[in-house]
Design a protein around this motif. Structure first.
Motif, PDB file in Angstrom:
ATOM      1  N   UNK A 128     -55.743  12.609   6.967  1.00 23.10           N
ATOM      2  CA  UNK A 128     -54.579  12.921   6.226  1.00 23.10           C
ATOM      3  C   UNK A 128     -54.044  14.354   6.745  1.00 23.10           C
ATOM      4  N   UNK A 129     -54.955  15.245   7.067  1.00 23.26           N
ATOM      5  CA  UNK A 129     -54.553  16.722   7.668  1.00 23.26           C
ATOM      6  C   UNK A 129     -55.345  16.882   8.606  1.00 23.26           C
ATOM      7  N   UNK A 130     -54.979  17.866   9.383  1.00 25.85           N
ATOM      8  CA  UNK A 130     -55.909  18.485  10.541  1.00 25.85           C
ATOM      9  C   UNK A 130     -56.456  17.322  11.591  1.00 25.85           C
ATOM     10  N   UNK A 131     -55.634  16.588  12.053  1.00 29.51           N
ATOM     11  CA  UNK A 131     -56.331  15.498  12.780  1.00 29.51           C
ATOM     12  C   UNK A 131     -56.417  16.076  14.119  1.00 29.51           C
ATOM     13  N   UNK A 132     -57.320  15.462  14.864  1.00 24.23           N
ATOM     14  CA  UNK A 132     -57.640  16.039  16.397  1.00 24.23           C
ATOM     15  C   UNK A 132     -56.346  15.830  17.274  1.00 24.23           C
ATOM     16  N   UNK A 133     -56.187  16.368  18.207  1.00 23.11           N
ATOM     17  CA  UNK A 133     -55.096  15.970  19.242  1.00 23.11           C
ATOM     18  C   UNK A 133     -55.442  14.585  19.877  1.00 23.11           C
ATOM     19  N   UNK A 134     -56.737  14.462  20.285  1.00 23.63           N
ATOM     20  CA  UNK A 134     -57.314  13.225  20.858  1.00 23.63           C
ATOM     21  C   UNK A 134     -58.229  12.586  19.871  1.00 23.63           C
ATOM     22  N   UNK A 135     -57.481  11.785  19.009  1.00 24.64           N
ATOM     23  CA  UNK A 135     -58.390  11.066  17.945  1.00 24.64           C
ATOM     24  C   UNK A 135     -59.384   9.961  18.559  1.00 24.64           C
ATOM     25  N   UNK A 136     -59.079   9.201  19.533  1.00 22.38           N
ATOM     26  CA  UNK A 136     -60.045   8.466  20.230  1.00 22.38           C
ATOM     27  C   UNK A 136     -61.350   9.159  20.958  1.00 22.38           C
ATOM     28  N   UNK A 137     -61.046  10.479  21.184  1.00 25.71           N
ATOM     29  CA  UNK A 137     -62.267  11.292  21.968  1.00 25.71           C
ATOM     30  C   UNK A 137     -63.133  11.996  20.723  1.00 25.71           C
ATOM     31  N   UNK A 138     -62.512  12.031  19.606  1.00 20.08           N
ATOM     32  CA  UNK A 138     -63.310  12.593  18.563  1.00 20.08           C
ATOM     33  C   UNK A 138     -64.594  11.591  18.362  1.00 20.08           C
ATOM     34  N   UNK A 139     -65.799  12.521  17.900  1.00 19.20           N
ATOM     35  CA  UNK A 139     -66.983  11.580  17.637  1.00 19.20           C
ATOM     36  C   UNK A 139     -66.623  10.411  16.500  1.00 19.20           C
ATOM     37  N   UNK A 140     -66.126  10.792  15.470  1.00 14.80           N
ATOM     38  CA  UNK A 140     -65.772   9.898  14.445  1.00 14.80           C
ATOM     39  C   UNK A 140     -64.597   8.784  14.884  1.00 14.80           C
ATOM     40  N   UNK A 141     -63.722   9.013  15.636  1.00 14.84           N
ATOM     41  CA  UNK A 141     -62.535   8.395  16.009  1.00 14.84           C
ATOM     42  C   UNK A 141     -63.370   7.249  17.176  1.00 14.84           C
ATOM     43  N   UNK A 142     -64.307   7.631  17.742  1.00 14.86           N
ATOM     44  CA  UNK A 142     -65.061   6.536  18.704  1.00 14.86           C
ATOM     45  C   UNK A 142     -65.686   5.405  18.132  1.00 14.86           C
ATOM     46  N   UNK A 143     -65.983   5.801  16.695  1.00 14.83           N
ATOM     47  CA  UNK A 143     -66.586   4.695  15.871  1.00 14.83           C
ATOM     48  C   UNK A 143     -65.384   3.438  15.478  1.00 14.83           C
ATOM     49  N   UNK A 144     -64.131   3.886  15.376  1.00 12.87           N
ATOM     50  CA  UNK A 144     -63.230   2.884  14.918  1.00 12.87           C
ATOM     51  C   UNK A 144     -62.399   2.312  15.874  1.00 12.87           C
ATOM     52  N   UNK A 145     -61.754   1.174  15.187  1.00 12.38           N
ATOM     53  CA  UNK A 145     -60.873   0.179  16.173  1.00 12.38           C
ATOM     54  C   UNK A 145     -59.271   0.823  15.868  1.00 12.38           C
ATOM     55  N   UNK A 146     -59.250   1.571  14.684  1.00 10.54           N
ATOM     56  CA  UNK A 146     -57.840   1.841  14.523  1.00 10.54           C
ATOM     57  C   UNK A 146     -58.175   3.471  14.052  1.00 10.54           C
ATOM     58  N   UNK A 147     -57.184   4.119  14.433  1.00  7.02           N
ATOM     59  CA  UNK A 147     -57.174   5.667  14.212  1.00  7.02           C
ATOM     60  C   UNK A 147     -55.760   5.968  13.746  1.00  7.02           C
ATOM     61  N   UNK A 148     -55.715   6.452  12.321  1.00  4.32           N
ATOM     62  CA  UNK A 148     -54.621   6.908  11.878  1.00  4.32           C
ATOM     63  C   UNK A 148     -54.556   8.244  11.582  1.00  4.32           C
ATOM     64  N   UNK A 149     -53.363   9.024  12.033  1.00  4.41           N
ATOM     65  CA  UNK A 149     -53.079  10.473  11.899  1.00  4.41           C
ATOM     66  C   UNK A 149     -51.874  10.540  11.052  1.00  4.41           C
ATOM     67  N   UNK A 150     -51.320  11.730  10.902  1.00  2.00           N
ATOM     68  CA  UNK A 150     -50.119  12.170  10.088  1.00  2.00           C
ATOM     69  C   UNK A 150     -49.652  13.229  10.795  1.00  2.00           C
ATOM     70  N   UNK A 151     -48.589  13.401  11.601  1.00  2.76           N
ATOM     71  CA  UNK A 151     -48.256  14.645  12.285  1.00  2.76           C
ATOM     72  C   UNK A 151     -47.041  15.257  11.268  1.00  2.76           C
ATOM     73  N   UNK A 152     -46.949  14.699  10.329  1.00  2.80           N
ATOM     74  CA  UNK A 152     -46.087  15.256   9.235  1.00  2.80           C
ATOM     75  C   UNK A 152     -46.648  16.657   8.612  1.00  2.80           C
ATOM     76  N   UNK A 153     -47.833  16.461   8.346  1.00  2.00           N
ATOM     77  CA  UNK A 153     -48.759  17.545   7.768  1.00  2.00           C
ATOM     78  C   UNK A 153     -49.055  18.735   8.641  1.00  2.00           C
ATOM     79  N   UNK A 154     -48.705  18.360  10.078  1.00  2.00           N
ATOM     80  CA  UNK A 154     -49.107  19.596  11.018  1.00  2.00           C
ATOM     81  C   UNK A 154     -48.064  20.743  10.797  1.00  2.00           C
ATOM     82  N   UNK A 155     -48.332  21.666  11.416  1.00  2.00           N
ATOM     83  CA  UNK A 155     -47.499  23.005  11.432  1.00  2.00           C
ATOM     84  C   UNK A 155     -46.285  22.765  12.185  1.00  2.00           C
ATOM     85  N   UNK A 156     -46.559  22.070  13.503  1.00  2.00           N
ATOM     86  CA  UNK A 156     -45.670  21.843  14.519  1.00  2.00           C
ATOM     87  C   UNK A 156     -45.445  20.402  14.750  1.00  2.00           C
TER      88      UNK A 156
END
Length: 382
Positions: A128-156
């Motif tokens: 929901x917030x503070x997503x990694x710039x590379x979701x697929x390279x994140x250890x938790x993201x590597x476990x998933x078939x689908x990775x959902x982020x929300x750039x609206x919550x980021x500062x830029x």
């Protein structure tokens, strides 16, 4: 049913889940996926509430990963896992496990989550917030078939869209893209009603709203026309205007709930375009677990390519406007006697030296203008 476990392990959490299902009389597992929410303590409540609402459509096991920061340096060296197991009415239609990680175990959250995943079921990870710039390279993201982020919550958000385009992997998606699904459907339906050629598009919306940029990039990528991004006070997306060969097509939503579709030659129609909450967005994303090629194509189009064609048109138009008055002044003042009238009309001092100095730059301009016929474009002029 709610069970609190302090300084526990993944094995004890699994046993608590089985015990909770038996206590409420549903020993069988009827969930279709595992939803992993990676967030902080501040945003955990809202994210979990949205996941519980979405579980009515997609029964799932929800794992909320909260990385806690210990107060003292001594506590930071001690690893601990606290869990909150919810089954039954407290967990919507599925199961919920809130994991709070302390110490070094916070850096290895995937080792805690892995034993708790449903067997033979897809995995979706949501930041929901503070997503990694590379979701697929994140250890938790590597476990998933689908990775959902929300750039609206980021500062830029706009800059983060550019970073996401560079690290995109099949399975990545963003809630800012999900928010414009009704807009894309309505615009596609509007173009299906008439046979026209789209010449230019303008997308109007809030500043620092990534959904506006994604919609503009999608239109530019699919229609291959210049797309201009303009700003408004919101809320969110406010209007899309398309210039076509048969007149303008406008989809205008000023109040955030009801829009007006205007097609030249047809009566205006009211369209429901309500701003949806997070639960509806997550429920939509869980309906499809395959890669979204349309999102990937729009994301890779690039924010920097928006307004480029319009910017070139403006730079081409400016020399044409400046050349016309120069040519007119050259035609109306062929001799030197008319030269002092030009500076005096502009409010410049007409000295005795002005007639001798003014014709000099004007006499140097005609050679540059002679090779350029009036019918050529700015590109040919160069």
């Amino acid at each position: 049913m709610k069970t609190d476990l302090t300084d526990t392990t993944a094995s004890k959490i699994n046993k608590a889940l089985v015990k909770g299902r038996r206590a409420i009389g549903t020993p069988a597992v009827g969930m279709v996926l595992t939803l992993v929410i990676v967030t902080d303590e501040e945003n955990a409540y809202d994210a979990l509430k949205a996941a519980n609402d979405a579980s009515r459509e997609h029964p799932s096991r929800t794992l909320v990963v909260i990385k806690r920061v210990s107060r003292s340096p001594r506590d930071r060296t001690q690893s601990r896992l606290d869990a909150e197991v919810r089954v039954g009415a407290d967990a919507g239609t599925g199961e919920t496990v809130v994991l709070r990680l302390y110490g070094e175990v916070a850096d290895h959250a995937q080792s805690v989550v892995l034993p708790l995943l449903l067997p033979d079921a897809p995995v979706v990870v949501w930041w929901p917030v503070d997503a990694p710039l590379d979701p697929a390279g994140d250890p938790l993201g590597a476990l998933a078939q689908r990775r959902v982020t929300d750039t609206y919550s980021s500062e830029q958000p706009v800059r983060e869209l550019t970073a996401r385009a560079g690290t995109y992997q099949p399975g990545d998606t963003d809630l800012s893209w999900t928010r414009i699904t009704p807009w894309r459907s309505m615009l596609a339906a509007a173009l299906d009603q008439v046979s026209v050629e789209v010449k230019a598009v303008e997308v109007e919306g809030e500043e620092f709203n990534p959904s506006c940029e994604l919609l503009a990039m999608w239109l530019a990528d699919r229609l291959d026309v210049p797309v201009r991004r303009s700003l408004s006070s919101g809320p969110g997306l406010t209007a899309v205007r398309m210039e076509t060969s048969n007149g303008p097509i406008t989809l205008d939503r000023a109040d955030g709930s009801l829009a007006t579709l205007s097609i030249d030659g047809q009566p205006d129609r009211a369209v429901a375009l309500k701003r949806r909450d997070t639960a509806e967005l997550i429920a939509e994303e869980l309906r499809r677990l395959d890669p979204d090629d349309t999102y990937a194509s729009a994301l890779r189009f690039g924010v920097h390519r928006l307004n480029v064609s319009n910017g070139q048109a403006e730079t081409v138009a400016k020399p044409e406007k400046s050349e016309e008055p120069v040519a007119a002044s050259l035609e109306t003042s062929p001799d030197v006697e008319a030269a002092p009238e030009g500076p005096s009309a502009k409010g410049e001092p007409a000295d005795g030296e002005a007639p001798a100095q003014a014709p000099a730059p004007e006499a140097a301009k005609p050679p540059a203008l002679k090779p350029v016929p009036s019918g050529l474009s700015g590109k040919a002029a160069k």
